[in-house]
Scaffold this motif. Structure first.
Motif, short mmCIF file in Angstrom:
data_model
loop_
_atom_site.label_atom_id
_atom_site.label_comp_id
_atom_site.label_asym_id
_atom_site.label_seq_id
_atom_site.Cartn_x
_atom_site.Cartn_y
_atom_site.Cartn_z
N ALA A 23 0.81 -1.22 0.00
CA ALA A 23 0.00 0.00 0.00
C ALA A 23 0.85 1.28 0.00
N ILE A 24 2.16 1.15 0.14
CA ILE A 24 3.04 2.32 0.26
C ILE A 24 3.31 2.92 -1.11
N HIS A 25 3.07 4.21 -1.23
CA HIS A 25 3.35 4.94 -2.47
C HIS A 25 4.85 4.87 -2.76
N ASP A 26 5.23 4.39 -3.92
CA ASP A 26 6.62 4.26 -4.35
C ASP A 26 7.45 3.45 -3.33
N CYS A 101 8.80 3.09 7.43
CA CYS A 101 7.39 3.28 7.09
C CYS A 101 6.57 3.21 8.37
N GLU A 102 5.43 3.75 8.42
CA GLU A 102 4.97 4.83 7.61
C GLU A 102 5.53 6.12 8.17
N SER A 103 5.90 7.01 7.27
CA SER A 103 6.56 8.26 7.65
C SER A 103 5.79 9.05 8.70
N VAL A 105 3.45 7.98 10.80
CA VAL A 105 2.98 7.26 11.98
C VAL A 105 4.21 6.80 12.78
N CYS A 106 4.67 5.58 12.54
CA CYS A 106 5.74 5.02 13.37
C CYS A 106 7.07 5.75 13.22
N VAL A 107 7.42 6.14 12.00
CA VAL A 107 8.68 6.86 11.83
C VAL A 107 8.61 8.19 12.56
N GLN A 108 7.57 8.96 12.31
CA GLN A 108 7.47 10.28 12.93
C GLN A 108 7.41 10.18 14.45
N GLN A 109 6.58 9.30 14.99
CA GLN A 109 6.48 9.21 16.44
C GLN A 109 7.79 8.73 17.07
N THR A 110 8.48 7.80 16.40
CA THR A 110 9.78 7.34 16.92
C THR A 110 10.81 8.46 16.85
N VAL A 111 10.84 9.20 15.76
CA VAL A 111 11.78 10.31 15.63
C VAL A 111 11.50 11.37 16.70
N LEU A 112 10.24 11.70 16.91
CA LEU A 112 9.92 12.67 17.96
C LEU A 112 10.32 12.14 19.33
N GLY A 113 10.16 10.84 19.55
CA GLY A 113 10.61 10.22 20.81
C GLY A 113 12.12 10.29 20.96
N LEU A 114 12.85 10.03 19.88
CA LEU A 114 14.32 10.12 19.91
C LEU A 114 14.76 11.55 20.22
N LEU A 115 14.12 12.52 19.58
CA LEU A 115 14.46 13.92 19.83
C LEU A 115 14.16 14.31 21.28
N GLN A 116 13.03 13.85 21.78
CA GLN A 116 12.68 14.14 23.18
C GLN A 116 13.69 13.51 24.13
N SER A 130 5.04 6.27 2.87
CA SER A 130 3.68 6.40 3.40
C SER A 130 2.73 6.02 2.29
N ARG A 131 1.49 5.71 2.66
CA ARG A 131 0.51 5.38 1.64
C ARG A 131 0.24 6.58 0.73
N ARG A 132 0.23 7.76 1.31
CA ARG A 132 -0.06 8.96 0.53
C ARG A 132 1.13 9.92 0.59
N PRO A 133 1.55 10.46 -0.54
CA PRO A 133 2.70 11.38 -0.57
C PRO A 133 2.54 12.58 0.35
N GLU A 134 1.32 13.10 0.49
CA GLU A 134 1.15 14.28 1.34
C GLU A 134 1.39 13.95 2.82
N ASP A 135 1.09 12.73 3.23
CA ASP A 135 1.39 12.33 4.60
C ASP A 135 2.91 12.29 4.83
N LYS A 136 3.63 11.76 3.85
CA LYS A 136 5.09 11.70 3.95
C LYS A 136 5.67 13.10 4.03
N GLU A 137 5.27 13.98 3.15
CA GLU A 137 5.83 15.33 3.13
C GLU A 137 5.49 16.10 4.40
N THR A 138 4.27 15.95 4.88
CA THR A 138 3.87 16.64 6.11
C THR A 138 4.68 16.13 7.30
#
Length: 177
Positions: A23-26, A101-103, A105-116, A130-138
């Protein structure tokens, strides 16, 4: 230091799982680039860590990604940092290079956890999905706003090499051509 320090680096590969990837775009590009990072890390001697989110539901990591089972963290939290013992596996002075994946969800939350948790974090934009390019870019913009460095596979490999005199230069460059 503004560049990625290979002596302090750790490659974190997040949730490239079999039921998610179709389901992941590209997604093929993200997998190919994650593999380039994994191979370069092995060549240069960068430690690697892998995660799988709810493997019963999302399946194991795709066969195309060579997971090192002794370096695999099974998780239920989207933010891997919330799993018991996860942060213990990442030195406090680490330069954590993140693909996955997904940018948004799990990637973003883990990255924010690492930064914290005060870990220097580098997000590899061409090894994310991510499934949708706009989710990845955001997600990329949000992670960057909170202090993650946004990089590409080539940037990471060249920073890990540091010099054309590195004995692994030729085989590492072959990975990105």
């Amino acid at each position: 230091m503004l560049t990625i320090d290979p002596k302090r680096s750790l490659l974190l590969v997040v949730d490239f799982q079999s039921r998610l990837m179709p389901a992941i775009h590209d997604g093929e590009t993200a997998v190919r680039n994650a593999n380039r990072l994994i191979e370069a890390a092995k060549l240069i001697g960068i430690p690697r860590l892998f995660t799988e989110q709810n493997a019963k539901g999302l399946g194991p990591t795709v066969a195309d990604i060579p997971v090192e089972r002794d370096r695999l963290v099974h998780k239920q939290f989207f933010d891997a940092c919330r799993e018991d013992g996860f942060l213990d596996r990442i030195p406090t002075d680490a330069h954590v290079v993140v693909a996955g994946c997904e940018s948004h969800v799990c990637v973003q939350q883990t990255v924010l956890g690492l930064l914290q948790a005060a870990r220097k974090t580098f997000v590899v934009r061409d090894a994310l999905g991510s499934r949708r390019p706009e989710d990845k870019e955001t997600a990329i913009h949000r992670m960057e706003r909170h202090g993650a460095e946004i990089v590409t596979v080539e940037m990471v490999i060249f920073e890990w090499l540091e010099t054309a005199d590195n004995p692994h230069f030729r085989p590492a460059i072959a990975l990105i051509k």
